[in-house]
Design a protein around this motif. Structure first.
Motif, PDB file in Angstrom:
ATOM      1  N   ASN A 116       0.823  -1.217   0.000  1.00  0.00           N
ATOM      2  CA  ASN A 116       0.000   0.000   0.000  1.00  0.00           C
ATOM      3  C   ASN A 116       0.859   1.269   0.000  1.00  0.00           C
ATOM      4  O   ASN A 116       0.408   2.329   0.417  1.00  0.00           O
ATOM      5  N   GLY A 117       2.093   1.129  -0.461  1.00  0.00           N
ATOM      6  CA  GLY A 117       2.962   2.294  -0.603  1.00  0.00           C
ATOM      7  C   GLY A 117       3.633   2.736   0.681  1.00  0.00           C
ATOM      8  O   GLY A 117       4.304   3.773   0.711  1.00  0.00           O
ATOM      9  N   GLY A 118       3.483   1.976   1.756  1.00  0.00           N
ATOM     10  CA  GLY A 118       4.138   2.305   3.022  1.00  0.00           C
ATOM     11  C   GLY A 118       3.673   3.601   3.643  1.00  0.00           C
ATOM     12  O   GLY A 118       4.391   4.219   4.432  1.00  0.00           O
ATOM     13  N   ARG A 119       2.440   3.990   3.338  1.00  0.00           N
ATOM     14  CA  ARG A 119       1.960   5.299   3.791  1.00  0.00           C
ATOM     15  C   ARG A 119       1.813   5.399   5.306  1.00  0.00           C
ATOM     16  O   ARG A 119       1.920   6.476   5.865  1.00  0.00           O
ATOM     17  N   HIS A 120       1.560   4.279   5.956  1.00  0.00           N
ATOM     18  CA  HIS A 120       1.331   4.301   7.403  1.00  0.00           C
ATOM     19  C   HIS A 120       2.378   3.447   8.130  1.00  0.00           C
ATOM     20  O   HIS A 120       2.071   2.812   9.138  1.00  0.00           O
ATOM     21  N   PHE A 121       3.596   3.431   7.609  1.00  0.00           N
ATOM     22  CA  PHE A 121       4.575   2.469   8.108  1.00  0.00           C
ATOM     23  C   PHE A 121       4.845   2.618   9.606  1.00  0.00           C
ATOM     24  O   PHE A 121       4.812   1.637  10.352  1.00  0.00           O
ATOM     25  N   ALA A 122       5.121   3.827  10.055  1.00  0.00           N
ATOM     26  CA  ALA A 122       5.474   4.033  11.468  1.00  0.00           C
ATOM     27  C   ALA A 122       4.333   3.609  12.385  1.00  0.00           C
ATOM     28  O   ALA A 122       4.545   2.920  13.394  1.00  0.00           O
TER      29      ALA A 122
END
Length: 260
Positions: free
Chosen positions: A127-133
């Motif tokens: 998903n594009g790493g948008r919410h990785f943290a």
């Protein structure tokens, strides 16, 4: 409002209600082959939104083949697989992965030379790493051991830790449907309990829909809302998790000598 308008409104409401009741995942008449060998024989199965559904059966029954067929490799030769109202039967695996379906495959299959963090980044890349943290914090809360091992190479961890990592990597894509293939395989009972508790918690708090393939019938049926039994590529029985646990045939075939 005219009578005609009221009738239209009633029909629209009825259609929406039926759509809401439609299974999130529907498998109909699916047959899968390895060469000339028919591994799945007209399988019918449903998983509704917010459910945990278990598929149990002996080793070699075709459980993992069904899981892999749902995820597009191999593809079904006959029948249809529908997800969220869309026919995904002939879609390639990488396109299925973009539809909010995530798989934790049998044998874990993490990237052994990558660190825990890098493995989780691979999961988030769908998903594009948008919410990785945010998602990293979430899976490390779910599996605290991963936080302790965050910069350790995946291949140097224990089997239980690798299984936690495989599930966490799948969760990093924020799936609507999680496919779990033999998550307890080869693991100590304490680790198995921890993993199954985590799955139960995700379902309870997030409403995550889970389809789990398991040889450990006791743990799977204790966890699941509903279950199916597979014998040599055919669904032979279905019911609630409790009903199957209490079923004499299931007890004799899959629970004798097991946990009670």
């Amino acid at each position: 409002m005219s009578v005609a308008g009221i009738n239209v409104l009633v029909e629209e409401t009825r259609a929406r209600t039926q759509a809401a009741k439609a299974p999130l995942l529907s498998v109909r008449g699916v047959s899968t082959y390895y060469g000339s060998i028919r591994a799945l024989k007209g399988v019918d199965l449903d998983v509704s939104e917010g459910e945990i559904v278990a598929l149990i059966g002996a080793n070699g029954a075709g459980k993992s083949t069904l899981m892999m067929t749902i995820f597009g490799s191999p593809q079904a030769r006959d029948g249809t697989i529908t997800y969220a109202g869309r026919d995904i039967t002939k879609l390639p695996t990488h396109e299925i992965a973009r539809l909010n379906i995530a798989q934790s495959p049998e044998g874990r299959r993490i990237f052994p030379r990558m660190t825990v963090r890098e493995n989780l980044q691979m999961g988030a890349s769908v998903n594009g790493g948008r919410h990785f943290a945010e998602d990293l914090e979430r899976v490390c809360t779910l599996f605290p051991r991963l936080k302790e091992r965050i910069d350790q190479r995946g291949g140097t961890m224990s089997g239980g830790e690798q299984q936690m990592l495989a599930i966490a990597r799948a969760l990093m894509s924020r799936p609507r449907l999680l496919l779990l293939d033999e998550p307890s395989l080869g693991l100590a009972p304490l680790v198995v309990k921890q993993i199954f508790n985590a799955v139960k918690e995700l379902n309870r708090t997030d409403g995550l829909t889970v389809f789990i393939v398991e040889q450990n019938a006791y743990h799977a049926l204790k966890l699941a809302h509903r279950g199916y039994v597979m014998v040599t590529g055919t669904i032979t029985m279905s019911g609630t998790g409790k009903a199957l646990l209490d079923n004499p045939q299931v007890k004799a075939a899959y629970l004798e000598g097991g946990q009670h």
